[in-house]
Design a protein around this motif. Structure first.
Motif, PDB file in Angstrom:
ATOM      1  N   SER A  35       0.828  -1.316  -0.109  1.00 18.22           N
ATOM      2  CA  SER A  35      -0.092   0.059   0.026  1.00 18.22           C
ATOM      3  C   SER A  35       0.947   1.398  -0.229  1.00 18.22           C
ATOM      4  O   SER A  35       0.483   2.259  -0.288  1.00 18.22           O
TER       5      SER A  35
ATOM      6  N   ARG B 108     -11.488  -0.338  -6.585  1.00 20.12           N
ATOM      7  CA  ARG B 108     -10.274  -0.956  -7.134  1.00 20.12           C
ATOM      8  C   ARG B 108      -9.081   0.438  -7.234  1.00 20.12           C
ATOM      9  O   ARG B 108      -8.006   0.276  -6.952  1.00 20.12           O
ATOM     10  N   THR B 109      -9.756   1.451  -7.757  1.00 20.00           N
ATOM     11  CA  THR B 109      -8.822   2.698  -8.041  1.00 20.00           C
ATOM     12  C   THR B 109      -8.550   2.939  -6.403  1.00 20.00           C
ATOM     13  O   THR B 109      -7.250   3.356  -6.387  1.00 20.00           O
ATOM     14  N   LEU B 110      -9.163   2.826  -5.479  1.00 21.60           N
ATOM     15  CA  LEU B 110      -8.586   3.522  -4.152  1.00 21.60           C
ATOM     16  C   LEU B 110      -7.585   2.358  -3.547  1.00 21.60           C
ATOM     17  O   LEU B 110      -6.636   3.021  -2.777  1.00 21.60           O
ATOM     18  N   ARG B 111      -7.739   1.338  -3.963  1.00 23.65           N
ATOM     19  CA  ARG B 111      -6.651   0.302  -3.505  1.00 23.65           C
ATOM     20  C   ARG B 111      -5.386   0.467  -4.316  1.00 23.65           C
ATOM     21  O   ARG B 111      -4.293   0.469  -3.741  1.00 23.65           O
ATOM     22  N   ALA B 112      -5.599   0.978  -5.545  1.00 24.21           N
ATOM     23  CA  ALA B 112      -4.490   1.341  -6.373  1.00 24.21           C
ATOM     24  C   ALA B 112      -3.638   2.416  -6.174  1.00 24.21           C
ATOM     25  O   ALA B 112      -2.485   2.902  -6.382  1.00 24.21           O
ATOM     26  N   LYS B 113      -4.655   3.280  -5.297  1.00 23.83           N
ATOM     27  CA  LYS B 113      -3.846   4.712  -4.652  1.00 23.83           C
ATOM     28  C   LYS B 113      -3.073   4.430  -3.700  1.00 23.83           C
ATOM     29  O   LYS B 113      -2.390   5.268  -3.141  1.00 23.83           O
ATOM     30  N   GLY B 114      -3.296   3.269  -2.931  1.00 19.58           N
ATOM     31  CA  GLY B 114      -2.271   2.796  -1.844  1.00 19.58           C
ATOM     32  C   GLY B 114      -3.126   2.910  -0.555  1.00 19.58           C
ATOM     33  O   GLY B 114      -2.553   3.150   0.770  1.00 19.58           O
ATOM     34  N   LEU B 115      -4.428   3.056  -0.582  1.00 26.48           N
ATOM     35  CA  LEU B 115      -5.065   3.418   0.778  1.00 26.48           C
ATOM     36  C   LEU B 115      -5.231   2.127   1.491  1.00 26.48           C
ATOM     37  O   LEU B 115      -5.212   0.941   0.728  1.00 26.48           O
TER      38      LEU B 115
ATOM     39  N   ARG C 229      -2.136  10.483   1.961  1.00 22.56           N
ATOM     40  CA  ARG C 229      -1.922   9.106   2.349  1.00 22.56           C
ATOM     41  C   ARG C 229      -0.369   8.922   2.233  1.00 22.56           C
ATOM     42  O   ARG C 229       0.383   8.267   3.210  1.00 22.56           O
ATOM     43  N   HIS C 230       0.356   9.467   1.246  1.00 21.00           N
ATOM     44  CA  HIS C 230       1.614   9.318   1.027  1.00 21.00           C
ATOM     45  C   HIS C 230       2.677  10.346   1.574  1.00 21.00           C
ATOM     46  O   HIS C 230       3.847   9.785   1.830  1.00 21.00           O
TER      47      HIS C 230
ATOM     48  N   GLN D  25     -15.859  -0.929  -9.202  1.00 17.60           N
ATOM     49  CA  GLN D  25     -14.355  -0.289  -9.716  1.00 17.60           C
ATOM     50  C   GLN D  25     -13.971   0.734  -9.072  1.00 17.60           C
ATOM     51  O   GLN D  25     -12.478   0.780  -8.904  1.00 17.60           O
ATOM     52  N   TYR D  26     -14.696   1.801  -8.391  1.00 23.04           N
ATOM     53  CA  TYR D  26     -13.798   2.599  -7.696  1.00 23.04           C
ATOM     54  C   TYR D  26     -12.867   2.045  -6.343  1.00 23.04           C
ATOM     55  O   TYR D  26     -12.135   2.618  -6.030  1.00 23.04           O
TER      56      TYR D  26
ATOM     57  N   ASP E 229     -14.620   7.430  -6.480  1.00 27.48           N
ATOM     58  CA  ASP E 229     -15.923   7.210  -5.672  1.00 27.48           C
ATOM     59  C   ASP E 229     -16.670   8.265  -5.801  1.00 27.48           C
ATOM     60  O   ASP E 229     -16.476   9.564  -5.692  1.00 27.48           O
TER      61      ASP E 229
ATOM     62  N   PHE F 122     -17.480  11.521  -2.806  1.00 30.20           N
ATOM     63  CA  PHE F 122     -16.535  12.516  -2.457  1.00 30.20           C
ATOM     64  C   PHE F 122     -16.110  13.257  -3.739  1.00 30.20           C
ATOM     65  O   PHE F 122     -16.288  12.690  -4.906  1.00 30.20           O
TER      66      PHE F 122
ATOM     67  N   LYS G  31     -13.765   4.561   5.533  1.00 34.36           N
ATOM     68  CA  LYS G  31     -14.399   5.940   5.065  1.00 34.36           C
ATOM     69  C   LYS G  31     -15.054   5.525   3.672  1.00 34.36           C
ATOM     70  O   LYS G  31     -16.085   6.127   3.930  1.00 34.36           O
ATOM     71  N   HIS G  32     -14.723   4.848   2.741  1.00 35.89           N
ATOM     72  CA  HIS G  32     -15.323   5.041   1.620  1.00 35.89           C
ATOM     73  C   HIS G  32     -16.414   3.935   1.465  1.00 35.89           C
ATOM     74  O   HIS G  32     -17.414   4.331   1.017  1.00 35.89           O
TER      75      HIS G  32
ATOM     76  N   PHE H 226      -7.165   3.254 -15.060  1.00 40.61           N
ATOM     77  CA  PHE H 226      -7.881   1.938 -15.483  1.00 40.61           C
ATOM     78  C   PHE H 226      -8.785   2.519 -16.817  1.00 40.61           C
ATOM     79  O   PHE H 226      -9.008   3.648 -17.081  1.00 40.61           O
TER      80      PHE H 226
ATOM     81  N   ARG I   6       1.890   1.681  -3.856  1.00 41.34           N
ATOM     82  CA  ARG I   6       0.578   1.736  -4.714  1.00 41.34           C
ATOM     83  C   ARG I   6       0.424   3.437  -4.648  1.00 41.34           C
ATOM     84  O   ARG I   6       0.207   4.076  -3.635  1.00 41.34           O
ATOM     85  N   GLY I   7       0.073   3.994  -5.729  1.00 37.07           N
ATOM     86  CA  GLY I   7      -0.163   5.347  -5.899  1.00 37.07           C
ATOM     87  C   GLY I   7       0.917   6.505  -5.468  1.00 37.07           C
ATOM     88  O   GLY I   7       1.107   7.706  -5.880  1.00 37.07           O
TER      89      GLY I   7
ATOM     90  N   ARG J 288     -19.623   5.175   3.784  1.00 33.47           N
ATOM     91  CA  ARG J 288     -20.070   6.384   3.420  1.00 33.47           C
ATOM     92  C   ARG J 288     -20.900   6.063   2.050  1.00 33.47           C
ATOM     93  O   ARG J 288     -22.026   6.796   1.793  1.00 33.47           O
ATOM     94  N   ASN J 289     -20.583   5.225   1.273  1.00 37.20           N
ATOM     95  CA  ASN J 289     -21.322   4.586   0.024  1.00 37.20           C
ATOM     96  C   ASN J 289     -22.467   4.012   0.451  1.00 37.20           C
ATOM     97  O   ASN J 289     -23.596   3.778  -0.068  1.00 37.20           O
TER      98      ASN J 289
ATOM     99  N   SER K  69     -16.589   4.909 -13.944  1.00 40.14           N
ATOM    100  CA  SER K  69     -17.084   4.401 -12.789  1.00 40.14           C
ATOM    101  C   SER K  69     -15.826   4.401 -11.948  1.00 40.14           C
ATOM    102  O   SER K  69     -16.075   3.307 -10.715  1.00 40.14           O
ATOM    103  N   ALA K  70     -14.866   4.736 -12.094  1.00 38.03           N
ATOM    104  CA  ALA K  70     -13.370   4.607 -11.443  1.00 38.03           C
ATOM    105  C   ALA K  70     -13.229   5.276 -10.336  1.00 38.03           C
ATOM    106  O   ALA K  70     -12.322   5.144  -9.632  1.00 38.03           O
TER     107      ALA K  70
END
Lengths: 338, 318, 528
Positions: free
Chosen positions: A96, B217-224, A130-131, B214-215, A115, A118, B232-233, A107, A99-100, B236-237, A112-113
């Motif tokens: 983690s 997956r994006t969040l994971r890819a961001k490093g959260l 985060r980083h 899908q999102y 959230d 927010f 959090k996400h 993608f 990543r990022g 909230r959803n 749909s990518a």
């Protein structure tokens, strides 16, 4: 068009070095191998194109690099060397942090990518905070700057908007901004323009390449669109049925494909110069995952197949090229005008 | 949140036809119910003449629609009428009893949420494991368990066997809040099973859906971290779904309260309406129906407002 | 009963039983408590003055105005607040002086009642002949009065002295004193009626009883406090709090949990539950309420033939009905009165016993060899449905099939009695202080409960005799004959006599539910 396209980047240490990567996944019928001995590398600041048909394993490779597959139902073998570390050995917590920050991914479906609950600004700030140890205010400023850098007008206003009020093109820009805001060393872009209008595709591609150049980010560009690869990448690899079948400098591969599959791909590109006739395509279908031939996986569809093709094919080297075909030297494959 | 005041205003306007329809339906049902309030008022030893006399005195001999509109006319000027039997003002009766039922319902909702939501989250994050299967089965059971049965079980164990809780009654929350909560605990637990079950199931499926999007997956890819993604996400959803379901439960809780109030002898509106309906005490039944419709509509309104705050997609569509 | 009992000619014309108790009462009246053996007194726990009795009961009174209400359970509260002109012995229903010190038929159509002096209503107003006359007029004229039909026999009621009232009757009626022991005799303060809007005192009762009204939260709680100005012995209890808990089982739980002292009007089911708990006392006492079915024996009904009605009566196994439906606590016989009651003839108490063959042959004689179907109404609550099922099963053995329509009590009455739908209505009934009234209310041609509005030949003579025979022994014989008449002609389908059931804490003393389930709390006391 990227002026670096075609330039070689030899003589440098690899940024990402994938060695004999194997991936198995589990579904209700049990385990099945999805990637077989995939090996390639990415140099710093390099643009690598990864092409192949749907289902050949391109996305799986990308997801494996970032370890985004469900741990209980996936098994990785081989090594993914990045910054001196084997990512396969990393814990989730260690990943983690990668990543990022060091490796980002964008993608295919921008719609749909993001959230939905927010604001886009918040989502970019979130990545930063985060980083990095920075204040909210600082993160906000950087996020707005990031939005600006992807060509979004009134970035401060857009930062307060929700994804659903933005168009597909804008959302993809946001994704790019978010992916590059931490200035990662590698960006994996999985079909980033496929879902967009043709007119926007070019803009996004230009943006991506421009930014990557500025931030010094290498890009692993996954696509089935050879035309884009030809225009933007330094090097490319072709994948088929979970294996890498060819790799090398883009210009050379396109001018002189050494693997029948690559040649087939190249000749399938619709060419306005060939005005008449049916679109050429490669006959046959990709073998199913559970019924892979022991020998050359492309064999059944290859017009150049010989009995020896039923042996497993190893990677052969041809200059700075790699080909998974024992007949690479003999074959004269049709080429597309460079 | 430009849409919210507009939404509230629109809902308040919608209130009127809903209340009319609801009270008309209730009125018709009670009217059509077998039994004649004149006979009930007149009593066991009454003669036919006496029953007729009572019908005249109370106006039962008028056509149903006339009776209904007479009632409605009074409501508009704020007069909910008087009980046919006790002659007490319906409004006074309801106001005296409503706090007990509301306390019960809110308490049950909180108990239900405190138990049900974590269970749902747990099941979603451990999808497919034995724990998930256990939680899902327990949730199904929870919907099936009758409130009165559970109530009697709880009372027998915790009031009669171990004298930990009172067996019957309620006190005013405004006067003695701690004591009121003490009396309401067993009834609230008995009432909460349905809420736990529904929330656990719905939170689980909503969260699974969200976590599979899908999102994420994006969040994971961001490093959260997965914690951040979930709490959090993810939450909230699902907040909008959870709120809507909780709001719907309120409607259900009010009807189940009738039974729990009987088991625990709580003088709430559930008890009031069931007793009055059996006696065909029209004014009281109508009054309670009206008030309950109001309560339900306001609850739904609050839920919708909260939804709009939490989920911009909802706010945009209002 | 420790109440002072004037040795007077009460209606029954006989002296009170010369039991040890009444002897003691007699000596007490003579001021001789010293003569009671000290031993006897020391063994019994001494009554304690003080405490608040917490009562729970399942039924909310419709009204605390005795003449405006209708259901027997109302009496739980009514007798706390009101005294009647004439009271009754809880066990024998023998009439006793209360607000009236004596009463006498000067002639068959004139009843002279002497009133007690020195009594005041809760509001301080004096109780006297004027108050009684006002009250009786109100019973006959108030628009919400439910006792008008009880007093139709009264031509005139007037004060013939400051403490004397005379009733002139339209025809002889020996049951009038019993009526004055019922709702019509519970005297309401005239001042309270005059002060109330529309004369409506449903919610603020003022009487002369041992307890005064404090508060009534409808269907929740009735609060009463000791009447310190009571004309009789001071009540032991400081106050009474009567909670209304509609659910019977919840009411018992309140007692078991110590949250209440006594639960009234329970049913056999609660008895069974309470018996298992050593900390509470469950009591079943004989009751004037019995379970029966009203029959429509008018022309055109299958029940017009006496043989069919008799067949039904032979088909029932009453001891079983009593056991299954009332936990064996009632009386499994075909009488309308509990065993031992003075108007109950022990010889005809078991006139009908189970005899399925006889039932079948009677049906055959009547032309129903293949059985008969009877349209029946019944109440819809769980207990009623259970009763109906057991009765149906027993009748079915003899080929009598019931086609049942359940509905709410008032509605069932409406269907059967007013709309003449169906042939039979299963229902509890009874609870009249005077047996002649019981017969009259069910079998007279004008009786509300007589669907056919028919009197069979022979009935009228007996009914009249029951009302204008004043000698006790002779009257008793008439009533025995009436009992036989009703049974021989199978005018109804009695199933069993019930029992009054209460559950209480052992700390409650001196409680007697009474034969009519109309308890007096005057002498009830609570251990600390």
């Amino acid at each position: 068009m990227n002026q670096l396209a075609g330039a070689t980047t030899n003589g440098q240490e690899s940024l990402l070095d994938i060695q004999n990567l194997t991936l198995s996944l589990r579904d209700q019928n049990g385990w099945v191998e999805v990637l077989n001995n995939v090996s390639f590398s990415v140099k710093p600041r390099e643009i690598l194109g990864v092409v192949g048909e749907s289902g050949c394993g391109k996305s799986m490779t990308a997801l494996s690099i970032l370890r985004l597959l469900p741990p209980r139902d996936s098994r990785l073998g081989g090594r993914i060397m990045f910054n001196g570390q084997n990512l396969v050995d990393n814990t989730e917590s260690q990943m983690s942090r990668v990543r990022g920050r060091h490796i980002s991914m964008i993608f295919q479906e921008p719609m749909s990518a993001l959230d939905p609950v927010f604001t886009v600004g918040h989502q970019i700030e979130e990545t930063l905070m985060r980083h990095f140890r920075i204040s909210k205010k600082e993160a906000r400023e950087r996020a707005v700057a990031a939005l600006d850098s992807v060509g979004i007008a009134s970035p401060r206003h857009v930062a307060d908007r929700y994804p659903m009020s933005l168009s597909g093109g804008m959302r993809q820009r946001v994704m790019i901004a978010m992916a590059l805001v931490c200035e990662p060393q590698l960006l994996i872009a999985d079909e980033p323009t496929t879902a967009l209008d043709v007119t926007i595709q070019a803009q996004i591609m230009d943006l991506l390449l421009d930014l990557a150049d500025r931030t010094g980010t290498a890009i692993m560009f996954i696509t089935h669109n050879l035309g884009l690869v030809a225009q933007s990448c330094h090097r490319m690899i072709t994948m088929y049925a979970g294996q890498v079948v060819e790799s090398g400098n883009v210009r050379e591969v396109i001018a002189n494909p050494r693997h029948p599959y690559t040649a087939g791909l190249l000749s399938s590109i619709p060419d306005s110069r060939r005005a008449r006739g049916t679109l050429p395509s490669i006959p046959g279908r990709v073998p199913s995952l559970r019924a892979m031939p022991q020998g050359c996986r492309f064999g059944p569809r290859c017009s150049h197949a010989v009995p020896a093709c039923e042996q497993p094919q190893r990677i052969e080297l041809a200059g700075h090229r790699e080909v998974r075909c024992h007949r690479w030297e003999e074959l004269q494959l049709e080429r597309v005008g460079a | 949140m430009y849409g919210i005041p507009g939404m509230v205003a629109r809902r308040l306007v919608q209130l009127v036809p809903v209340m009319i329809v609801a009270t008309f339906v209730v009125f018709s049902l009670v009217y059509l119910m077998p039994g004649d309030p004149a006979v009930t008022i007149a009593g066991d030893y009454a003669t036919e003449e006496r029953v007729e006399e009572i019908r005249r005195i109370y106006g039962f001999d008028r056509p149903m629609l006339v009776q209904y509109f007479a009632w409605l006319g009074n409501v508009v000027i704020g007069d909910l009428g008087r009980s046919l039997f006790s002659n007490e003002s319906v409004l006074t009766l309801i106001l005296a009893r409503l706090p007990h039922t509301i306390l019960l319902v809110v308490y049950a909702l909180i108990v239900g949420a405190v138990i049900g939501i974590p269970l749902g989250i747990l099941a979603a994050t451990r999808q497919g494991t034995t724990l998930d299967k256990i939680i899902t089965s327990v949730a199904s059971l929870g919907v099936a368990v009758p409130n009165f049965w559970l109530g009697i079980l709880l009372v027998t164990l915790f009031s009669l066997n171990y004298r930990w809780f009172p067996a019957t009654g309620a006190t005013s929350f405004f006067e003695e809040p701690a004591k009121a909560l003490y009396f309401a605990t067993l009834p609230a637990i008995a009432l909460s099973t349905g809420v736990v079950a529904v929330l656990a199931r719905q939170v689980r499926s909503a969260l699974l859906e969200v976590l599979g999007s899908q999102y994420i997956r994006t969040l994971r890819a961001k490093g959260l971290s997965s914690g951040s993604i979930l709490w959090k996400h993810g939450l909230r959803n699902v907040a909008a779904t959870m709120l809507t379901i909780a709001g719907l439960q309120v409607n259900r809780l009010f009807s189940s309260a009738v039974i729990v109030e009987a088991v625990f002898a709580i003088p709430g509106v559930g008890n009031l309406i069931s007793y009055s309906a059996l006696n065909k005490d029209f004014p009281v039944v109508q009054g309670v129906a009206l008030v309950l419709v109001l309560v339900v509509i306001f609850t739904n309104l609050i839920v919708d407002v909260l939804n709009a705050i939490f989920d911009p997609r909802v706010a945009a569509s209002t | 009963m420790e109440e002072k009992k004037d040795v007077t000619t009460n209606f029954y014309g006989r002296l009170p039983n010369l039991t040890r108790r009444s002897l003691m009462a007699g000596t007490a009246a003579l001021g001789g408590t010293l003569l009671v053996p000290a031993m006897a007194r020391a063994q019994a726990p001494q009554p304690r003055t003080g405490g608040t009795l917490r009562v729970v009961m399942p039924y909310n009174p419709a009204s605390l105005d005795p003449i405006a209400g209708r259901n027997n359970p109302d009496f739980n509260a009514l007798l706390m607040l009101y005294d009647a002109l004439i009271s009754f012995d809880p066990k024998t229903l023998e009439l006793q002086p209360m607000l009236a010190t004596s009463w006498e038929f000067a002639d068959p159509t004139t009843l002279v009642v002497k009133l007690r002096e020195g009594v005041e209503f809760h509001d301080g107003e004096p109780f006297n002949a004027d108050a009684v006359v006002f009250h009786i007029d109100r019973c006959r004229n108030y628009e919400k009065s439910n006792v008008k039909s009880d007093l139709t026999v009264v031509e005139k009621c007037e004060a013939t002295g400051p403490y004397e009232v005379t009733f002139k009757l339209k025809f002889p009626d020996a049951s009038l004193p019993a009526t004055l022991a019922d709702r019509a005799g519970c005297i309401v303060s005239p001042a309270s009626v005059k002060a109330a809007e529309g004369g409506n005192v449903d919610r603020n009762p003022v009487g002369t009883g041992p307890f005064k009204f404090v508060e009534w939260q409808d269907n929740t709680l009735i609060k009463l406090v000791r009447n310190t100005n009571y004309w009789g012995d001071a009540p032991y209890l400081d106050a009474i709090e009567a909670r209304i808990i509609n659910e019977h089982n919840t009411a018992v739980r309140a007692v078991t949990a110590g949250e209440a002292d006594i639960a009234l009007n329970m049913s056999a089911q609660q008895m069974a539950v309470a018996k298992r708990d050593p900390n509470v006392v469950a009591e079943a006492t004989p009751s004037m309420i019995y379970y029966s079915a009203f029959l429509n024996y008018g022309k055109g009904s299958p029940l017009a033939d006496v043989r069919v009605r008799q067949a039904m009566n032979w088909a029932l196994d009453r001891p079983v009905l009593n056991q299954v439906l009332w936990g064996g606590l009632g009386g499994g016989n075909c009488s309308m009165f509990p065993s031992g009651f003075w108007a109950n003839d022990p010889e005809t108490e078991n006139y009908y016993t189970l005899d399925v063959d006889r039932a079948k042959s009677l049906l055959k004689e009547a032309g129903f060899a293949n059985g008969i179907e009877i349209e029946t109404h019944t109440w819809a609550d769980q207990a009623a449905v259970q009763r109906q099922e057991v009765v149906s099963a027993q009748l079915a053995e003899a080929g009598i099939r019931l086609k049942v329509t359940p509905s709410q009590p008032a509605q069932a009455m409406q269907f059967f009695l007013n709309e003449k739908k169906g042939h039979m209505l299963l229902s509890p009934t009874g609870g009249n202080p005077d047996p002649a009234t019981a017969y009259d209310r069910h079998f007279a041609a004008t009786a509300y409960r007589n669907a056919a509005k028919l009197e069979l030949p022979g009935y009228r003579e007996l009914a009249d005799a029951s009302l204008n025979t004043f000698d006790f022994a002779a009257r008793q014989q008439v009533l025995y004959k009436m009992q036989r008449f009703v049974l021989e002609n199978a005018l109804h389908l009695p199933q069993f006599t019930s029992a009054g059931i209460i559950v209480r804490s052992p700390k409650v003393h001196n409680f007697d539910f009474s034969l009519l389930q109309r308890p007096r709390f005057h002498k009830v006391w609570l251990e600390a």
